[in-house]
Design a protein around this motif. Structure first.
Motif, PDB file in Angstrom:
ATOM      1  N   MET A   3       0.831  -1.203   0.000  1.00 51.21           N
ATOM      2  CA  MET A   3       0.000   0.000   0.000  1.00 51.21           C
ATOM      3  C   MET A   3       0.863   1.249   0.000  1.00 51.21           C
ATOM      4  O   MET A   3       2.048   1.211   0.334  1.00 51.21           O
ATOM      5  N   THR A   4       0.244   2.361  -0.398  1.00 46.47           N
ATOM      6  CA  THR A   4       0.921   3.652  -0.369  1.00 46.47           C
ATOM      7  C   THR A   4       0.122   4.622   0.491  1.00 46.47           C
ATOM      8  O   THR A   4      -1.084   4.439   0.707  1.00 46.47           O
ATOM      9  N   VAL A   5       0.805   5.630   0.973  1.00 47.97           N
ATOM     10  CA  VAL A   5       0.156   6.724   1.698  1.00 47.97           C
ATOM     11  C   VAL A   5       0.635   8.015   1.054  1.00 47.97           C
ATOM     12  O   VAL A   5       1.837   8.290   1.013  1.00 47.97           O
ATOM     13  N   ILE A   6      -0.296   8.780   0.524  1.00 46.73           N
ATOM     14  CA  ILE A   6       0.028  10.036  -0.154  1.00 46.73           C
ATOM     15  C   ILE A   6      -0.100  11.170   0.859  1.00 46.73           C
ATOM     16  O   ILE A   6      -1.173  11.413   1.415  1.00 46.73           O
ATOM     17  N   GLY A   7       1.000  11.870   1.099  1.00 46.62           N
ATOM     18  CA  GLY A   7       1.034  12.930   2.094  1.00 46.62           C
ATOM     19  C   GLY A   7       1.795  12.478   3.330  1.00 46.62           C
ATOM     20  O   GLY A   7       1.503  11.415   3.887  1.00 46.62           O
ATOM     21  N   CYS A   8       2.772  13.250   3.750  1.00 47.78           N
ATOM     22  CA  CYS A   8       3.625  12.865   4.888  1.00 47.78           C
ATOM     23  C   CYS A   8       3.550  13.872   6.026  1.00 47.78           C
ATOM     24  O   CYS A   8       4.554  14.183   6.678  1.00 47.78           O
ATOM     25  N   GLY A   9       2.339  14.403   6.262  1.00 45.72           N
ATOM     26  CA  GLY A   9       2.122  15.280   7.399  1.00 45.72           C
ATOM     27  C   GLY A   9       1.800  14.476   8.645  1.00 45.72           C
ATOM     28  O   GLY A   9       2.116  13.284   8.741  1.00 45.72           O
ATOM     29  N   VAL A  26       4.826  -0.625   2.804  1.00 45.16           N
ATOM     30  CA  VAL A  26       4.292   0.712   2.594  1.00 45.16           C
ATOM     31  C   VAL A  26       5.306   1.609   1.889  1.00 45.16           C
ATOM     32  O   VAL A  26       6.482   1.645   2.262  1.00 45.16           O
ATOM     33  N   VAL A  27       4.821   2.324   0.884  1.00 45.21           N
ATOM     34  CA  VAL A  27       5.567   3.418   0.263  1.00 45.21           C
ATOM     35  C   VAL A  27       4.775   4.693   0.516  1.00 45.21           C
ATOM     36  O   VAL A  27       3.585   4.761   0.191  1.00 45.21           O
ATOM     37  N   SER A  28       5.425   5.689   1.098  1.00 47.38           N
ATOM     38  CA  SER A  28       4.749   6.941   1.399  1.00 47.38           C
ATOM     39  C   SER A  28       5.319   8.048   0.519  1.00 47.38           C
ATOM     40  O   SER A  28       6.534   8.122   0.308  1.00 47.38           O
ATOM     41  N   VAL A  29       4.433   8.918   0.022  1.00 45.21           N
ATOM     42  CA  VAL A  29       4.801   9.904  -0.989  1.00 45.21           C
ATOM     43  C   VAL A  29       4.497  11.315  -0.513  1.00 45.21           C
ATOM     44  O   VAL A  29       3.440  11.561   0.081  1.00 45.21           O
ATOM     45  N   ASP A  30       5.417  12.226  -0.794  1.00 48.10           N
ATOM     46  CA  ASP A  30       5.164  13.639  -0.541  1.00 48.10           C
ATOM     47  C   ASP A  30       5.984  14.440  -1.548  1.00 48.10           C
ATOM     48  O   ASP A  30       7.058  14.001  -1.975  1.00 48.10           O
ATOM     49  N   ILE A  31       5.498  15.619  -1.906  1.00 48.93           N
ATOM     50  CA  ILE A  31       6.230  16.458  -2.863  1.00 48.93           C
ATOM     51  C   ILE A  31       7.291  17.306  -2.175  1.00 48.93           C
ATOM     52  O   ILE A  31       8.107  17.934  -2.844  1.00 48.93           O
ATOM     53  N   ASP A  32       7.291  17.328  -0.834  1.00 47.02           N
ATOM     54  CA  ASP A  32       8.261  18.111  -0.075  1.00 47.02           C
ATOM     55  C   ASP A  32       9.515  17.267   0.160  1.00 47.02           C
ATOM     56  O   ASP A  32       9.528  16.371   1.012  1.00 47.02           O
ATOM     57  N   GLU A  33      10.572  17.548  -0.581  1.00 48.43           N
ATOM     58  CA  GLU A  33      11.789  16.737  -0.498  1.00 48.43           C
ATOM     59  C   GLU A  33      12.444  16.820   0.877  1.00 48.43           C
ATOM     60  O   GLU A  33      13.071  15.858   1.330  1.00 48.43           O
TER      61      GLU A  33
END
Length: 436
Positions: A3-9, A26-33
């Protein structure tokens, strides 16, 4: 499950680590490097008890990874959780759903096989349907991609526990196929006895907002009673204790004080009222508007109490402030009543010195014009009035005689009913409290 989680807040990072904890990859994604870089090191970019340990454990094991690549996420996941922020729109009370739909647009083109997108963010009614239409338009897998909603009920400072051992899981779905997949994802939690309630998407979308607005209403109710108690010469804390013994009412959220803040209750109460207005349910709007109005009024009430304690004018006065976080157990200062009141003191000409055991740096980033101290006694030094605005345990434990040695005047405004009253009276302090 992969599964993935979009957003790392606060929501996304906690959910990703928790899903790894119960056995998923789990792969978690965020656009904030910058956030991704910190998370890859096995720690969080914000304070949340137990989270760093869990992140370190599962980053090291390889069960949890962080990326900025939506293509990687799309190819990897069987289930994709949306955990992005839904703040208030600028100048309006509605939710800003731009991050939700941006996440869908970024992910959907890489969905080439059947999967489920599960929204976790707090949203208004109709969001699931709109997201589903967008996915059908953009995803190569088309009708093979289903959208469901599953709101979070996290409390900052307790987010890990609330994810792994919640009091309930609520899911809004349109098919038994999707329900079965979500049940599979949460099976380790439900097998431990946590109930899962399955509803239609509209009901599910209402649940989080309704829950938070009810809590807001409870807080505003006891704060309204606080004013009644002050006028009648009664004690709101004893009143709350008596009310709380009624099992239909309960004691939780009946602590009178400066009111609620943070990133959820104010936003959700106003957004729920805005959606009710759009739906033409005027009596709900009237109720929630009153709740919000009472809450905001508490801040001015503390300012007035402080001004009165200074003889009617705080210009040139030195005010020590204990507390900057919106509540105990977090470094979050979003819509913090404590920080807002401190800024009002400054605007009225006072010198303000703030101490908070966790939130000083976050407070300084928002209000650099205020003064900050490294400990409670330094914040109180030479104060004409000391104001307690976040009920940290160390404030209750501090010796009032030690504080008396550093202040100009032994005057405290206890805006959270956070200290032991008899001890401060014994040390010859003048103590003002809301609702007493």
């Amino acid at each position: 499950m992969r599964m993935t989680v979009i957003g790392c807040g606060h929501l996304g990072a906690t959910h990703a680590a928790s899903m790894a904890e119960i056995g998923h990859e789990v792969v978690s994604v965020d656009i904030d490097e910058s956030k991704i870089a910190i998370l890859r090191s096995g720690r969080s970019w914000f304070h949340e008890p137990e989270l760093d340990e869990m992140l370190a454990r599962h980053v090291a094991s390889g069960r949890l990874r962080f990326t900025t690549d939506f293509a990687e996420a799309g190819e990897f996941g069987e289930m994709h959780f949306l955990g992005v922020a839904t703040p208030s729109m600028r100048g309006r009370d509605d939710y800003d759903l731009s991050q939700v739909f941006s996440a869908v647009r970024s992910l959907a083109p890489y969905l080439r096989r059947p999967c489920v997108i599960v929204g976790k963010s707090t949203v208004p009614v109709g969001t699931t349907e709109a997201a589903q239409a967008l996915v059908r338009e953009l995803a190569p897998a088309g009708d093979g991609v289903d959208v469901a909603w599953n709101p979070e009920f996290l409390r900052e400072g307790h987010a890990v526990r609330d994810t792994l051992r919640p009091d309930r899981i609520v899911v809004g779905v349109t098919s038994t196929r999707v329900e079965e997949r979500i049940r599979e994802a949460y099976r380790p939690i439900t097998d431990a006895g946590v109930p899962m309630l399955v509803t239609d998407p509209a009901t599910c979308e209402l649940v989080k907002g309704a829950a938070n607005t009810f809590l807001s209403m409870k807080i505003s109710f006891i704060n309204a009673m606080s004013d009644v108690c002050e006028a009648a010469g009664a004690d709101v804390t004893q009143l709350a204790d008596a009310l709380g013994l009624d099992p239909r009412i309960g004691r939780a959220f009946l602590d009178a004080g400066i009111g609620y803040g943070g990133g959820c209750l104010p936003k959700d109460t106003r957004a729920f009222a805005a959606r009710a207005r759009e739906l033409g349910v005027d009596h709900a709007v009237d109720l929630l508007t009153a709740v919000d109005r009472i809450n905001v009024s508490r801040r001015e009430r503390v300012v007035e109490m402080t001004r009165k304690a200074c003889g009617g004018d705080i210009t040139g006065r030195r005010i020590g402030v204990w507390g900057a976080a919106f509540k105990v157990g977090t470094d979050d200062v979003r819509d913090s009543p404590a920080l807002d009141v401190a800024a009002r003191f400054h605007a009225l000409g006072a010198t303000v010195m703030i101490y908070d055991p966790m939130a000083v740096e976050n407070a300084r980033a928002i209000h650099p014009e205020l003064g900050y101290a490294d400990d409670a006694l330094t914040a109180a030094a030479e104060a004409d009035v000391l104001v307690t605005m976040t009920a940290w345990p160390e404030f209750r434990a501090i010796d009032p005689n030690a504080v008396a040695e550093v202040v100009n005047r032994r005057v405290m405004i206890d805006a959270r009913n956070a200290v032991e009253v008899p001890d401060w009276h014994d040390a010859d302090w003048t103590l003002h409290r809301l609702g007493c």
